[in-house]
Design a protein around this motif. Structure first.
Motif, PDB file in Angstrom:
ATOM      1  N   UNK A  40       6.305   0.145   6.648  1.00 33.11           N
ATOM      2  CA  UNK A  40       5.415  -0.728   7.557  1.00 33.11           C
ATOM      3  C   UNK A  40       4.981  -0.139   8.866  1.00 33.11           C
ATOM      4  N   UNK A  41       5.868   0.658   9.344  1.00 31.88           N
ATOM      5  CA  UNK A  41       5.654   1.130  10.911  1.00 31.88           C
ATOM      6  C   UNK A  41       4.434   2.328  10.451  1.00 31.88           C
ATOM      7  N   UNK A  48      -1.748   7.980   5.897  1.00 27.38           N
ATOM      8  CA  UNK A  48      -0.282   8.126   5.525  1.00 27.38           C
ATOM      9  C   UNK A  48      -0.436   8.336   4.052  1.00 27.38           C
ATOM     10  N   UNK A  49       0.825   8.755   3.635  1.00 31.55           N
ATOM     11  CA  UNK A  49       1.252   8.892   2.054  1.00 31.55           C
ATOM     12  C   UNK A  49       2.441   8.380   1.612  1.00 31.55           C
ATOM     13  N   UNK A  50       2.336   7.991   0.712  1.00 30.80           N
ATOM     14  CA  UNK A  50       3.709   7.306   0.188  1.00 30.80           C
ATOM     15  C   UNK A  50       3.638   7.286  -1.552  1.00 30.80           C
ATOM     16  N   UNK A  51       4.608   6.551  -2.025  1.00 31.04           N
ATOM     17  CA  UNK A  51       4.479   6.265  -3.604  1.00 31.04           C
ATOM     18  C   UNK A  51       4.950   4.816  -3.510  1.00 31.04           C
ATOM     19  N   UNK A  52       4.948   4.297  -4.833  1.00 32.65           N
ATOM     20  CA  UNK A  52       5.278   3.020  -5.253  1.00 32.65           C
ATOM     21  C   UNK A  52       5.872   1.999  -4.307  1.00 32.65           C
ATOM     22  N   UNK A  58       6.951   2.592  -1.140  1.00 31.57           N
ATOM     23  CA  UNK A  58       6.530   2.542   0.335  1.00 31.57           C
ATOM     24  C   UNK A  58       5.104   1.946   0.285  1.00 31.57           C
ATOM     25  N   UNK A  59       4.406   2.017  -0.780  1.00 29.03           N
ATOM     26  CA  UNK A  59       2.982   1.473  -0.783  1.00 29.03           C
ATOM     27  C   UNK A  59       2.981  -0.121  -0.745  1.00 29.03           C
ATOM     28  N   UNK A  60       4.154  -0.646  -1.656  1.00 26.79           N
ATOM     29  CA  UNK A  60       4.190  -2.077  -1.638  1.00 26.79           C
ATOM     30  C   UNK A  60       4.519  -2.604  -0.033  1.00 26.79           C
ATOM     31  N   UNK A  80      -5.813  -3.548   8.033  1.00 28.83           N
ATOM     32  CA  UNK A  80      -6.951  -2.565   8.281  1.00 28.83           C
ATOM     33  C   UNK A  80      -8.281  -2.965   7.714  1.00 28.83           C
ATOM     34  N   UNK A  81      -8.181  -3.811   6.394  1.00 31.08           N
ATOM     35  CA  UNK A  81      -9.287  -4.366   5.926  1.00 31.08           C
ATOM     36  C   UNK A  81     -10.095  -5.322   6.944  1.00 31.08           C
ATOM     37  N   UNK A  82      -9.357  -6.340   7.389  1.00 31.19           N
ATOM     38  CA  UNK A  82      -9.787  -7.301   8.121  1.00 31.19           C
ATOM     39  C   UNK A  82     -10.423  -6.747   9.380  1.00 31.19           C
ATOM     40  N   UNK A  83      -9.713  -5.836   9.996  1.00 30.54           N
ATOM     41  CA  UNK A  83     -10.238  -5.467  11.434  1.00 30.54           C
ATOM     42  C   UNK A  83     -11.044  -4.225  11.091  1.00 30.54           C
ATOM     43  N   UNK A  84     -11.505  -3.893   9.948  1.00 33.72           N
ATOM     44  CA  UNK A  84     -12.220  -2.675   9.639  1.00 33.72           C
ATOM     45  C   UNK A  84     -11.794  -1.315  10.396  1.00 33.72           C
ATOM     46  N   UNK A  85     -10.839  -1.031   9.998  1.00 39.07           N
ATOM     47  CA  UNK A  85     -10.129   0.161  10.412  1.00 39.07           C
ATOM     48  C   UNK A  85     -10.218   1.309   9.619  1.00 39.07           C
ATOM     49  N   UNK A  86     -10.991   2.315   9.878  1.00 34.97           N
ATOM     50  CA  UNK A  86     -11.089   3.629   8.982  1.00 34.97           C
ATOM     51  C   UNK A  86      -9.782   4.027   8.750  1.00 34.97           C
ATOM     52  N   UNK A  87      -9.329   4.285   7.498  1.00 36.43           N
ATOM     53  CA  UNK A  87      -8.097   5.144   7.143  1.00 36.43           C
ATOM     54  C   UNK A  87      -7.811   5.361   6.090  1.00 36.43           C
ATOM     55  N   UNK A  88      -6.926   6.350   5.739  1.00 35.08           N
ATOM     56  CA  UNK A  88      -6.651   6.801   4.289  1.00 35.08           C
ATOM     57  C   UNK A  88      -5.273   6.724   3.898  1.00 35.08           C
ATOM     58  N   UNK A  89      -5.154   6.067   2.664  1.00 35.36           N
ATOM     59  CA  UNK A  89      -3.651   6.141   2.276  1.00 35.36           C
ATOM     60  C   UNK A  89      -3.717   6.637   1.125  1.00 35.36           C
ATOM     61  N   UNK A  90      -2.675   7.616   0.884  1.00 36.93           N
ATOM     62  CA  UNK A  90      -2.391   8.487  -0.079  1.00 36.93           C
ATOM     63  C   UNK A  90      -1.387   8.009  -1.155  1.00 36.93           C
ATOM     64  N   UNK A  91      -1.659   7.452  -2.188  1.00 41.52           N
ATOM     65  CA  UNK A  91      -0.511   6.835  -2.893  1.00 41.52           C
ATOM     66  C   UNK A  91      -0.341   8.005  -4.274  1.00 41.52           C
ATOM     67  N   UNK A  92       0.953   8.734  -4.331  1.00 44.23           N
ATOM     68  CA  UNK A  92       1.118   9.599  -5.255  1.00 44.23           C
ATOM     69  C   UNK A  92       2.156   8.670  -6.184  1.00 44.23           C
ATOM     70  N   UNK A  93       1.390   8.189  -7.072  1.00 41.73           N
ATOM     71  CA  UNK A  93       1.873   7.265  -8.141  1.00 41.73           C
ATOM     72  C   UNK A  93       2.994   7.673  -8.842  1.00 41.73           C
ATOM     73  N   UNK A  94       4.258   6.921  -9.015  1.00 41.34           N
ATOM     74  CA  UNK A  94       5.239   7.330  -9.853  1.00 41.34           C
ATOM     75  C   UNK A  94       5.511   6.004 -10.696  1.00 41.34           C
ATOM     76  N   UNK A  95       6.477   6.045 -11.737  1.00 41.25           N
ATOM     77  CA  UNK A  95       6.595   4.979 -12.562  1.00 41.25           C
ATOM     78  C   UNK A  95       7.255   3.806 -11.611  1.00 41.25           C
ATOM     79  N   UNK A  96       7.047   2.624 -11.989  1.00 43.04           N
ATOM     80  CA  UNK A  96       7.450   1.331 -11.395  1.00 43.04           C
ATOM     81  C   UNK A  96       7.787   0.390 -12.485  1.00 43.04           C
ATOM     82  N   UNK A  97       8.126  -0.936 -12.361  1.00 45.39           N
ATOM     83  CA  UNK A  97       8.165  -1.660 -10.876  1.00 45.39           C
ATOM     84  C   UNK A  97       9.601  -1.009 -10.304  1.00 45.39           C
TER      85      UNK A  97
END
Lengths: 199, 384
Positions: free
Chosen positions: B62-63, B80-84, B86-88, B97-114
């Protein structure tokens, strides 16, 4: 040409590093296409670990091993688990004969090197057993040139451990035994018996 | 290294993402380690300081996303980068970020969930989370690499799209792409979208151009009057959540700026589609066995092809609709319960048979499995 190499054993044996060095030797040094993948558990040590390297002259789409041409088995469970995935016609198995004693039926040619014993007794460091296994591989099959492996070790291992790892690699190259091996270059072995298979 | 500055290395997709980010101008990373994304944080911590960037290991995810948003407004291209799991945790921040139109990149290296699921095993289960993970109506952009090379190329593209559209952009990698070591060509001439400071005179931070996009990106402490506000706001950035008309206009624009520019964002690879009767619609690591299956089927004289998506959000519905008008059957292999197939089916609109080929557990489809589905589709077609 597509060759599939699998290195398997326990976590902590350097199984993944062995595969990474092989991938660097084939890919970065020999200029082949490579795809190195791995499977490991959440544990840092002791669980099952596996490292797969696909080597090809063409673009590699499917990156996983389906039927290994070469298996480096560093534990009994690893051999038991992956023996079934070997190519029975063309495959070869290299075992760490310190840790692998039972051979399942129907294996392709088996090559033995007491990698852990050599690492412990000659190098006082069992962590280099993986390099002994890699050296053995270079002798057993032409999937990678021994010189390329040496360069890959030199480039990918921390400088203070470079000589140790290169020496372990060389011992594996010299010490491996199995069907149809030619004498190691520069070794004092008697001239080898005529090749009866395996190569 | 070659003459044009390109170099070839055998590296993991995760490492390639870091190199792509640095090449694209990323100078800030905040994250928290998690398998199978940890290599990204590890390498960022080594690569960023020498190029004048900042690496922060935060107390949690979150931070992390909130630090990224702050850094972006502070003037740095940030990711930032995380997986399941952490991305949650990041979803509130992604929506912010979407509301404030903040450009940023989130890398999700997907793993099995939930939940904690499969830390060391791949999946493609988070594709809808990327699009719908936060509350409210907003659009993001999501790119899906199939190889280490694309982890490099598409991370660069992710930063460029984030800057152009002022949205959070996901790189939806997965454990297989992230951890496979293979050849990556890096460096050389690459296209990088640099930040342009907007004029200060009469500046209104949320006054969009006719295409719905905000021109330029200001930074704090550069003399702008900036209010970054998570409630709906007017063109000055001042709260307007109680104004139904201004709120409607803002939410409409946040969605339209992506939806109406879909042709600029769509990125697909077409393989043997010209005369294809059966087409595999594929993305990410699953595309690799799919493409091998198509190759193999072609060698047997079957008219098979593949549409490989490099961008899945916004979904390229026109491209899929057009394909459904020509091919008889579309097959959708994916490492989840069968998700993107819903979008394919919707876009196909009944003009082609759409077959789902889902796979759970994290083992990549084999080429034989996908080829089998192609052959079944061919036989089924002949029988009709």
């Amino acid at each position: 040409m597509r060759k599939e190499v699998r290195v398997a054993g326990f976590g902590g044996q350097g199984v993944i590093l062995a595969g990474v060095i092989l991938a660097q030797a084939s890919g970065a040094i020999e200029g082949r296409e490579v795809a190195q993948t791995q499977s490991y558990g959440p544990e840092a040590r002791g669980g099952a670990a596996r490292c797969d390297v696909v080597i090809s002259d063409k673009r590699i789409l499917y990156p996983k091993v389906r039927q290994a041409d070469l298996l480096l088995a560093m534990s009994q469970p690893a051999l038991a688990k992956y023996a079934v995935d070997l190519d029975a016609a063309k495959g070869k198995v290299v075992i760490d004969s310190t840790l692998v004693n039972e051979l399942p039926d129907g294996l392709p040619p088996v090559y033995r090197v007491p990698a852990t014993k050599i690492a412990e007794e000659e190098f006082k460091n069992r962590i280099v057993a993986n390099m002994v296994m890699l050296g053995a591989l270079a002798r057993v099959d032409d999937v990678v040139a021994y010189d390329s492996l040496k360069r890959a070790v030199a480039e990918n291992v921390a400088p203070k451990f470079r000589d140790l790892n290169l020496a372990a690699l060389d011992r594996g190259y010299q010490a491996v035994e199995g069907p149809g091996l030619r004498p190691a270059a520069g070794a004092n072995d008697a001239p080898g018996a005529p090749a009866s298979g395996g190569r | 290294m070659s003459e044009d500055g390109r170099k070839v290395r055998i590296i993991q997709g995760n490492e390639a993402s870091v190199e792509g980010a640095i090449a694209a101008g990323c100078r800030f990373f905040a994250g928290y380690p998690i398998t199978p994304a940890s290599e990204i944080a590890e390498l960022m911590s080594r690569r960023l300081p020498p190029v004048g960037g900042t690496f922060l290991q935060m107390e949690d995810e979150i931070a992390s996303i909130n630090a990224v948003i702050g850094a972006s407004w502070g003037g740095a291209k940030a990711c930032t980068a995380s997986s399941g799991p952490g991305i949650s945790l990041m979803q509130e921040g992604v929506g912010y970020a979407a509301e404030t139109e903040t450009p940023c990149v989130v890398i999700n290296v997907m793993r099995g969930g939930p939940a904690t699921g499969q830390p060391t095993i791949s999946s493609q289960q988070d594709i809808y989370q990327a699009r719908y993970g936060g509350h409210g109506d907003y659009e993001i952009i999501a790119l899906v690499p199939s190889s280490a090379q694309e982890a490099y190329d598409l991370t660069i593209k992710a930063f460029n799209l984030a800057e152009e559209f002022r949205v959070p952009v996901y790189l939806l990698s997965d454990e297989i792409v992230g951890h496979t070591r293979e050849r990556v060509v890096m460096g050389g001439p690459i296209e990088v979208r640099e930040r342009v400071a907007p004029p200060k005179e009469g500046y209104r931070p949320y006054a969009a151009g006719p295409d719905g996009l905000l021109p330029g990106m200001p930074a704090f402490n550069d003399g702008y009057r900036l209010l970054v506000e998570g409630q709906h706001h007017d063109e000055r950035g001042i709260r307007a959540g109680d104004d139904v008309n201004k709120s409607a206009a803002l939410v409409q624009r946040l969605n339209d700026k992506v939806r109406k520019n879909i042709d600029r964002i769509t990125d697909v690879e077409r393989v043997d589609l010209d005369d294809a009767e059966v087409a595999v619609v594929c993305f990410g690591s699953t595309a690799r066995p799919a493409l091998e299956a198509v190759q193999s089927a072609r060698e047997k004289g079957v008219k098979a092809g593949a549409l490989r998506l490099r961008v899945i959000w916004p979904f390229p519905e026109k491209v899929v609709a057009e394909l459904a008008g020509r091919a008889r059957t579309l097959i959708v292999p994916e490492m989840n319960i069968g998700k993107l197939v819903l979008e394919v089916r919707r876009s196909a609109g009944g003009r082609a048979e759409v077959i789902s080929l889902p796979r759970l557990g994290g083992a990549l489809h084999t080429p034989e499995e996908v080829e089998g589905a192609i052959m079944d589709a061919v036989k089924g077609g002949n029988a009709r």
